[in-house]
Structures are given as C-alpha cells and as structure tokens.
Design a protein around this motif. Structure first.
Motif, PDB file in Angstrom:
ATOM      1  N   ASP A  39      -1.647  -9.991 -25.217  1.00 15.17           N
ATOM      2  CA  ASP A  39      -1.735  -8.945 -26.236  1.00 15.17           C
ATOM      3  C   ASP A  39      -2.405  -9.472 -27.497  1.00 15.17           C
ATOM      4  OD1 ASP A  39       1.587  -7.832 -25.373  1.00 15.17           O
ATOM      5  OD2 ASP A  39      -0.352  -7.195 -24.559  1.00 15.17           O
ATOM      6  N   ASN A  40      -3.122  -8.570 -28.180  1.00 16.78           N
ATOM      7  CA  ASN A  40      -3.654  -8.925 -29.491  1.00 16.78           C
ATOM      8  C   ASN A  40      -2.521  -9.066 -30.494  1.00 16.78           C
ATOM      9  OD1 ASN A  40      -6.229  -8.834 -28.510  1.00 16.78           O
ATOM     10  ND2 ASN A  40      -6.810  -6.934 -29.535  1.00 16.78           N
ATOM     11  N   ILE A  41      -2.737  -9.888 -31.489  1.00 16.91           N
ATOM     12  CA  ILE A  41      -1.780  -9.987 -32.593  1.00 16.91           C
ATOM     13  C   ILE A  41      -1.908  -8.720 -33.438  1.00 16.91           C
ATOM     14  CG2 ILE A  41      -1.245 -11.233 -34.727  1.00 16.91           C
ATOM     15  CD1 ILE A  41      -2.069 -13.765 -33.354  1.00 16.91           C
ATOM     16  N   THR A  42      -0.779  -8.135 -33.762  1.00 12.39           N
ATOM     17  CA  THR A  42      -0.761  -6.934 -34.587  1.00 12.39           C
ATOM     18  C   THR A  42      -0.547  -7.326 -36.044  1.00 12.39           C
ATOM     19  OG1 THR A  42       0.140  -5.616 -32.778  1.00 12.39           O
ATOM     20  CG2 THR A  42       0.351  -4.708 -35.010  1.00 12.39           C
ATOM     21  N   VAL A  43      -1.490  -6.934 -36.886  1.00  6.24           N
ATOM     22  CA  VAL A  43      -1.441  -7.254 -38.314  1.00  6.24           C
ATOM     23  C   VAL A  43      -1.397  -5.952 -39.105  1.00  6.24           C
ATOM     24  CG1 VAL A  43      -2.578  -8.413 -40.243  1.00  6.24           C
ATOM     25  CG2 VAL A  43      -2.809  -9.345 -37.926  1.00  6.24           C
ATOM     26  N   TYR A  44      -0.385  -5.800 -39.942  1.00  5.73           N
ATOM     27  CA  TYR A  44      -0.330  -4.674 -40.871  1.00  5.73           C
ATOM     28  C   TYR A  44      -0.684  -5.182 -42.259  1.00  5.73           C
ATOM     29  CZ  TYR A  44       1.488  -1.027 -37.834  1.00  5.73           C
ATOM     30  OH  TYR A  44       1.600  -0.076 -36.856  1.00  5.73           O
ATOM     31  N   THR A  45      -1.544  -4.443 -42.942  1.00  9.87           N
ATOM     32  CA  THR A  45      -1.951  -4.807 -44.300  1.00  9.87           C
ATOM     33  C   THR A  45      -1.572  -3.688 -45.260  1.00  9.87           C
ATOM     34  OG1 THR A  45      -4.176  -3.911 -43.923  1.00  9.87           O
ATOM     35  CG2 THR A  45      -3.843  -6.275 -43.519  1.00  9.87           C
ATOM     36  N   SER A  46      -1.426  -4.048 -46.520  1.00 10.32           N
ATOM     37  CA  SER A  46      -0.930  -3.086 -47.505  1.00 10.32           C
ATOM     38  C   SER A  46      -2.022  -2.281 -48.186  1.00 10.32           C
ATOM     39  CB  SER A  46      -0.100  -3.814 -48.571  1.00 10.32           C
ATOM     40  OG  SER A  46      -0.928  -4.727 -49.288  1.00 10.32           O
ATOM     41  N   PHE A  47      -3.281  -2.761 -48.120  1.00 13.47           N
ATOM     42  CA  PHE A  47      -4.378  -1.979 -48.688  1.00 13.47           C
ATOM     43  C   PHE A  47      -5.705  -2.555 -48.206  1.00 13.47           C
ATOM     44  CE2 PHE A  47      -4.599  -5.490 -51.407  1.00 13.47           C
ATOM     45  CZ  PHE A  47      -5.533  -5.363 -52.413  1.00 13.47           C
ATOM     46  N   TYR A  48      -6.827  -1.868 -48.537  1.00  9.12           N
ATOM     47  CA  TYR A  48      -8.093  -2.115 -47.867  1.00  9.12           C
ATOM     48  C   TYR A  48      -8.633  -3.554 -47.937  1.00  9.12           C
ATOM     49  CZ  TYR A  48     -12.953  -2.484 -46.813  1.00  9.12           C
ATOM     50  OH  TYR A  48     -14.133  -2.950 -46.315  1.00  9.12           O
ATOM     51  N   PRO A  49      -8.734  -4.225 -49.089  1.00  4.26           N
ATOM     52  CA  PRO A  49      -9.340  -5.566 -49.089  1.00  4.26           C
ATOM     53  C   PRO A  49      -8.658  -6.538 -48.129  1.00  4.26           C
ATOM     54  CG  PRO A  49      -9.220  -4.743 -51.318  1.00  4.26           C
ATOM     55  CD  PRO A  49      -8.439  -3.780 -50.478  1.00  4.26           C
ATOM     56  N   LEU A  50      -7.345  -6.425 -47.973  1.00  2.00           N
ATOM     57  CA  LEU A  50      -6.645  -7.307 -47.046  1.00  2.00           C
ATOM     58  C   LEU A  50      -6.901  -6.892 -45.601  1.00  2.00           C
ATOM     59  CD1 LEU A  50      -3.308  -7.840 -48.977  1.00  2.00           C
ATOM     60  CD2 LEU A  50      -5.292  -9.363 -48.853  1.00  2.00           C
ATOM     61  N   GLN A  51      -7.099  -5.600 -45.371  1.00  2.00           N
ATOM     62  CA  GLN A  51      -7.515  -5.142 -44.044  1.00  2.00           C
ATOM     63  C   GLN A  51      -8.872  -5.743 -43.686  1.00  2.00           C
ATOM     64  OE1 GLN A  51      -8.301  -0.937 -43.863  1.00  2.00           O
ATOM     65  NE2 GLN A  51      -8.996  -0.978 -41.742  1.00  2.00           N
ATOM     66  N   TYR A  52      -9.801  -5.704 -44.623  1.00  2.00           N
ATOM     67  CA  TYR A  52     -11.135  -6.261 -44.406  1.00  2.00           C
ATOM     68  C   TYR A  52     -11.054  -7.746 -44.058  1.00  2.00           C
ATOM     69  CZ  TYR A  52     -15.808  -8.008 -45.491  1.00  2.00           C
ATOM     70  OH  TYR A  52     -17.019  -8.650 -45.422  1.00  2.00           O
ATOM     71  N   VAL A  53     -10.272  -8.484 -44.833  1.00  2.00           N
ATOM     72  CA  VAL A  53     -10.117  -9.926 -44.618  1.00  2.00           C
ATOM     73  C   VAL A  53      -9.529 -10.208 -43.235  1.00  2.00           C
ATOM     74  CG1 VAL A  53      -8.641 -11.850 -45.317  1.00  2.00           C
ATOM     75  CG2 VAL A  53     -10.004 -10.650 -47.033  1.00  2.00           C
ATOM     76  N   ALA A  54      -8.470  -9.488 -42.890  1.00  2.00           N
ATOM     77  CA  ALA A  54      -7.805  -9.725 -41.605  1.00  2.00           C
ATOM     78  C   ALA A  54      -8.725  -9.401 -40.435  1.00  2.00           C
ATOM     79  CB  ALA A  54      -6.525  -8.910 -41.521  1.00  2.00           C
ATOM     80  N   ARG A  56     -12.053  -9.508 -40.455  1.00  2.00           N
ATOM     81  CA  ARG A  56     -13.117 -10.511 -40.392  1.00  2.00           C
ATOM     82  C   ARG A  56     -12.612 -11.809 -39.756  1.00  2.00           C
ATOM     83  NH1 ARG A  56     -17.698 -10.706 -43.730  1.00  2.00           N
ATOM     84  NH2 ARG A  56     -18.014 -12.633 -42.530  1.00  2.00           N
ATOM     85  N   ILE A  57     -11.411 -12.223 -40.098  1.00  2.00           N
ATOM     86  CA  ILE A  57     -10.895 -13.501 -39.604  1.00  2.00           C
ATOM     87  C   ILE A  57     -10.363 -13.370 -38.181  1.00  2.00           C
ATOM     88  CG2 ILE A  57      -9.164 -15.307 -39.968  1.00  2.00           C
ATOM     89  CD1 ILE A  57      -9.355 -14.630 -42.980  1.00  2.00           C
ATOM     90  N   GLY A  58      -9.674 -12.289 -37.913  1.00  2.00           N
ATOM     91  CA  GLY A  58      -9.053 -12.126 -36.603  1.00  2.00           C
ATOM     92  C   GLY A  58     -10.006 -11.699 -35.519  1.00  2.00           C
ATOM     93  N   GLY A  59     -11.041 -10.937 -35.870  1.00  2.00           N
ATOM     94  CA  GLY A  59     -12.007 -10.475 -34.888  1.00  2.00           C
ATOM     95  C   GLY A  59     -11.340  -9.708 -33.760  1.00  2.00           C
ATOM     96  N   ASP A  60     -11.762  -9.985 -32.531  1.00  2.00           N
ATOM     97  CA  ASP A  60     -11.245  -9.278 -31.356  1.00  2.00           C
ATOM     98  C   ASP A  60      -9.846  -9.726 -30.967  1.00  2.00           C
ATOM     99  OD1 ASP A  60     -13.645  -7.901 -31.176  1.00  2.00           O
ATOM    100  OD2 ASP A  60     -14.522  -9.318 -29.743  1.00  2.00           O
ATOM    101  N   LEU A  61      -9.344 -10.749 -31.608  1.00  2.00           N
ATOM    102  CA  LEU A  61      -8.025 -11.266 -31.246  1.00  2.00           C
ATOM    103  C   LEU A  61      -6.878 -10.554 -31.940  1.00  2.00           C
ATOM    104  CD1 LEU A  61      -8.841 -15.090 -31.366  1.00  2.00           C
ATOM    105  CD2 LEU A  61      -8.631 -13.650 -29.328  1.00  2.00           C
ATOM    106  N   VAL A  62      -7.197  -9.704 -32.896  1.00  2.00           N
ATOM    107  CA  VAL A  62      -6.139  -9.028 -33.654  1.00  2.00           C
ATOM    108  C   VAL A  62      -6.379  -7.522 -33.684  1.00  2.00           C
ATOM    109  CG1 VAL A  62      -5.823 -11.060 -35.127  1.00  2.00           C
ATOM    110  CG2 VAL A  62      -7.266  -9.179 -35.920  1.00  2.00           C
ATOM    111  N   GLU A  63      -5.304  -6.801 -33.880  1.00  2.00           N
ATOM    112  CA  GLU A  63      -5.358  -5.366 -34.137  1.00  2.00           C
ATOM    113  C   GLU A  63      -4.831  -5.154 -35.541  1.00  2.00           C
ATOM    114  OE1 GLU A  63      -3.759  -1.098 -32.311  1.00  2.00           O
ATOM    115  OE2 GLU A  63      -3.003  -2.992 -31.520  1.00  2.00           O
ATOM    116  N   VAL A  64      -5.708  -4.727 -36.431  1.00  2.00           N
ATOM    117  CA  VAL A  64      -5.343  -4.594 -37.844  1.00  2.00           C
ATOM    118  C   VAL A  64      -5.107  -3.124 -38.167  1.00  2.00           C
ATOM    119  CG1 VAL A  64      -6.028  -5.042 -40.222  1.00  2.00           C
ATOM    120  CG2 VAL A  64      -6.734  -6.619 -38.404  1.00  2.00           C
TER     121      VAL A  64
END
Length: 325
Positions: A39-54, A56-64
């Motif tokens: 499974d992809n790592i699930t990342v929740y972010t609190s607002f857009y700039p952190l969504q963008y960062v996550a 970019r770094i996580g790529g296909d390995l994460v679900e943001v």
C-alpha cells in the motif's frame, strides 16, 4: 482559540473516539507503525504548500490528501468529524503549526502517535513576531495590523520564503524515510530535486529585489513578512495575520496618508479573501490594485489550470517586479 472553536474541536475529538471504537480491526492493521508494503503511505496535510511538498517528495509512493478543500481560506477553517477520523487512519499527518491551524494543534492530542507520524513543519525554524513589518533596510514599524488576532505570538507564513519551505520539506522527507526506509533513496532524491527548485526560485527573487527601485509594498493581509525579510523588502499591511481582520476608519486614513508619503502605486489583495478593503484604499489614495498570492490554498481556477507553488510564486515575483519599479 476562542470558546466556540474549543467546543467544536472537543465535539470532533469525541466523535473520533466513538468512530475509532468501531474501527478497531482497521486500526490494528497499522499497529506496527510501518505501512503495508503493498500500500502507498497515506499522508494528510493541513493546507496546500505542505500538500505540494509531500507530493513532490513522496511521488508515486504516497497518497496525499489535503484537509482544507480547494478554494477555501484556511485561517478560520474548521474540520468535520469525518476529516478528523480520516486523519486517525493516516500514516503521516503534516501541519504547519505556530498558530496557523488552531484545529490541528488540538486534534493531534487525540492521535495515537505510536501509529501516526505527526510532523509540525515549523519546529526548529526561526520565526518572526506576529504583526510586525519586516525589512532589512527599514527600522520603522508601522502600527497597522499589529494585534495578535488569536493566531499566536509568531507569524506562521514561513512558506513564502522558499528557503524556509525547503526546511519544512526536509522534515517531511525525514518522516517519510523513517516510516518507509526501503524507499529512502527515492525520497532523498525527490527532496534534493525539490530543494534545487526552491534554491533556484530563491535566487530569482533575490535578483528581482536587488533591482527594485522601491522596497516597500502595501498588502491587504500581513502574510508576506518572511518574503520581505528574506529579500530586504518591507510589507505595509492593511490587516493583521488573518485576512478577515479589517482596519478602523482612523487606520484607513493613516494608511492613505502613508501611501501618499511613500509614493506607493499599488495595493495588493489576495485570491481567497475579499478585496473590499484593498479597493477602498485604492479609491481613496488613487492607486492601482494587483494580486499577491499568499499561497494558503489554490483557487478552483488555479487547480484546474495546473498551477502549483513554483508557478504561483513566480507570478508573485512578476507582480512585485511591477509594483516595486
């Protein structure tokens, strides 16, 4: 946080407890604190700039997933009970902190941090005091928008300095590496590319600021202190840290006088808040309006057009290039 917001968050946390009681099986699957390799790592972010960062770094390995919907101003956003429950099922929860998301500071108290990695992105950063106007070449502090407005003693808008967003991004990268060491090289490579992009953006802003004739700019919302501080500029703000704050009639008159004194040609408003006050200033001072985006979230139009942090910051740079002539 005011009493109403405390009650809202308290209700949400109670709802989380009730839902979690019925979701034991799902939560037990993450009991080890390590995501399933399938499974992809699930990342929740609190607002857009952190969504963008996550992303970019996580790529296909994460679900943001970003908690604040597109087109919604995040300062006074309150999550639903479902939002909070969703966060409890995440692998990572990333928030800015330093008073920006009052709901997040309270919500993490109800999270099992043995299962969910919580990243406060401003931890360890050198923060500016809230409500002050910053610039290396100006010692004068203008008294507009200097109240606390419930957002804490520090200015949380660090992401408008690309070098500070890079520091926040490194925390996200480190959290992903700790969570998924098998893919640490991918996260590191993605972070390095993002860091290079942010360094390039920083250099472009520095070049623009070095060539500016004027060093002061008038904004409707006191969100650009870190940008001003980084590049030797001074923001003069109509309102405080929250874009919903409005100046009194006396403050409006003082601002108009200030505009004339400093020969300011523009008042800058933002995308997710009303331009009403900026338009009043423009009319009374006989100056122009333009948009400077604080990047607290994307509008629906920006999202549909494929805009992102880098492209919008470059739009901001071109706006400032014009305003500071």
């Amino acid at each position: 946080m005011n009493k109403v917001k405390r009650n809202v968050v308290g209700f949400l946390l109670a709802a989380v407890a009730l839902v979690a009681a019925g979701c034991g099986t799902a939560n037990e699957q993450a009991a080890s604190g390590v995501p399933d390799k399938d499974d992809n790592i699930t990342v929740y972010t609190s607002f857009y700039p952190l969504q963008y960062v996550a992303e970019r770094i996580g790529g296909d390995l994460v679900e943001v997933k970003n908690i604040v919907p597109t087109g919604v101003e995040p300062h006074d956003f309150e999550p639903t009970a479902k939002d909070i429950v969703d966060i409890t099922n995440a692998d990572l929860f990333v928030y800015n902190g330093s008073g920006f998301e009052a709901w997040a500071e309270k919500a993490i108290e109800g999270l099992d941090q043995a299962k969910i990695t919580v990243v406060k992105a401003t931890d360890g950063l050198e923060l500016l005091p809230a409500g002050e106007e910053h610039g290396e070449e100006h010692e004068e502090t203008h008294e507009h928008g200097t109240e606390d407005h419930g957002h804490g003693e520090f200015d949380p808008h660090v992401w408008l300095d690309p070098t500070l967003l890079k520091a926040e991004a490194e925390k996200v990268k480190d959290a992903l590496v700790a969570r998924d060491q098998a893919n640490s090289q991918v996260y590191e490579q993605n972070y390095q590319q993002l860091a290079a992009d942010l360094d390039k953006l920083d250099g472009e802003f520095q070049q623009m600021a070095n060539g500016a004739t004027h060093k002061e700019f008038l904004v409707a919302h006191s969100a650009f202190g870190y940008l001003a501080h980084r590049y030797g500029l001074t923001q003069i703000a109509v309102s405080g840290i929250s874009p919903s704050d409005e100046p009194s009639p006396a403050e409006l008159k003082a601002l108009v006088d200030l505009v004339k004194e400093h020969q300011i040609g523009y008042v800058l408003f933002e995308t997710l808040a009303s331009p009403k006050v900026a338009e009043v200033i423009a009319r009374e001072a006989n100056i122009q309006t333009a948009t400077l985006n604080p990047l607290e979230g994307l509008t629906k139009e920006e999202a549909e057009a494929g805009k992102d942090y880098l492209s919008i910051m470059r739009d901001n740079m071109e706006t400032l290039r014009t305003v500071l002539q």
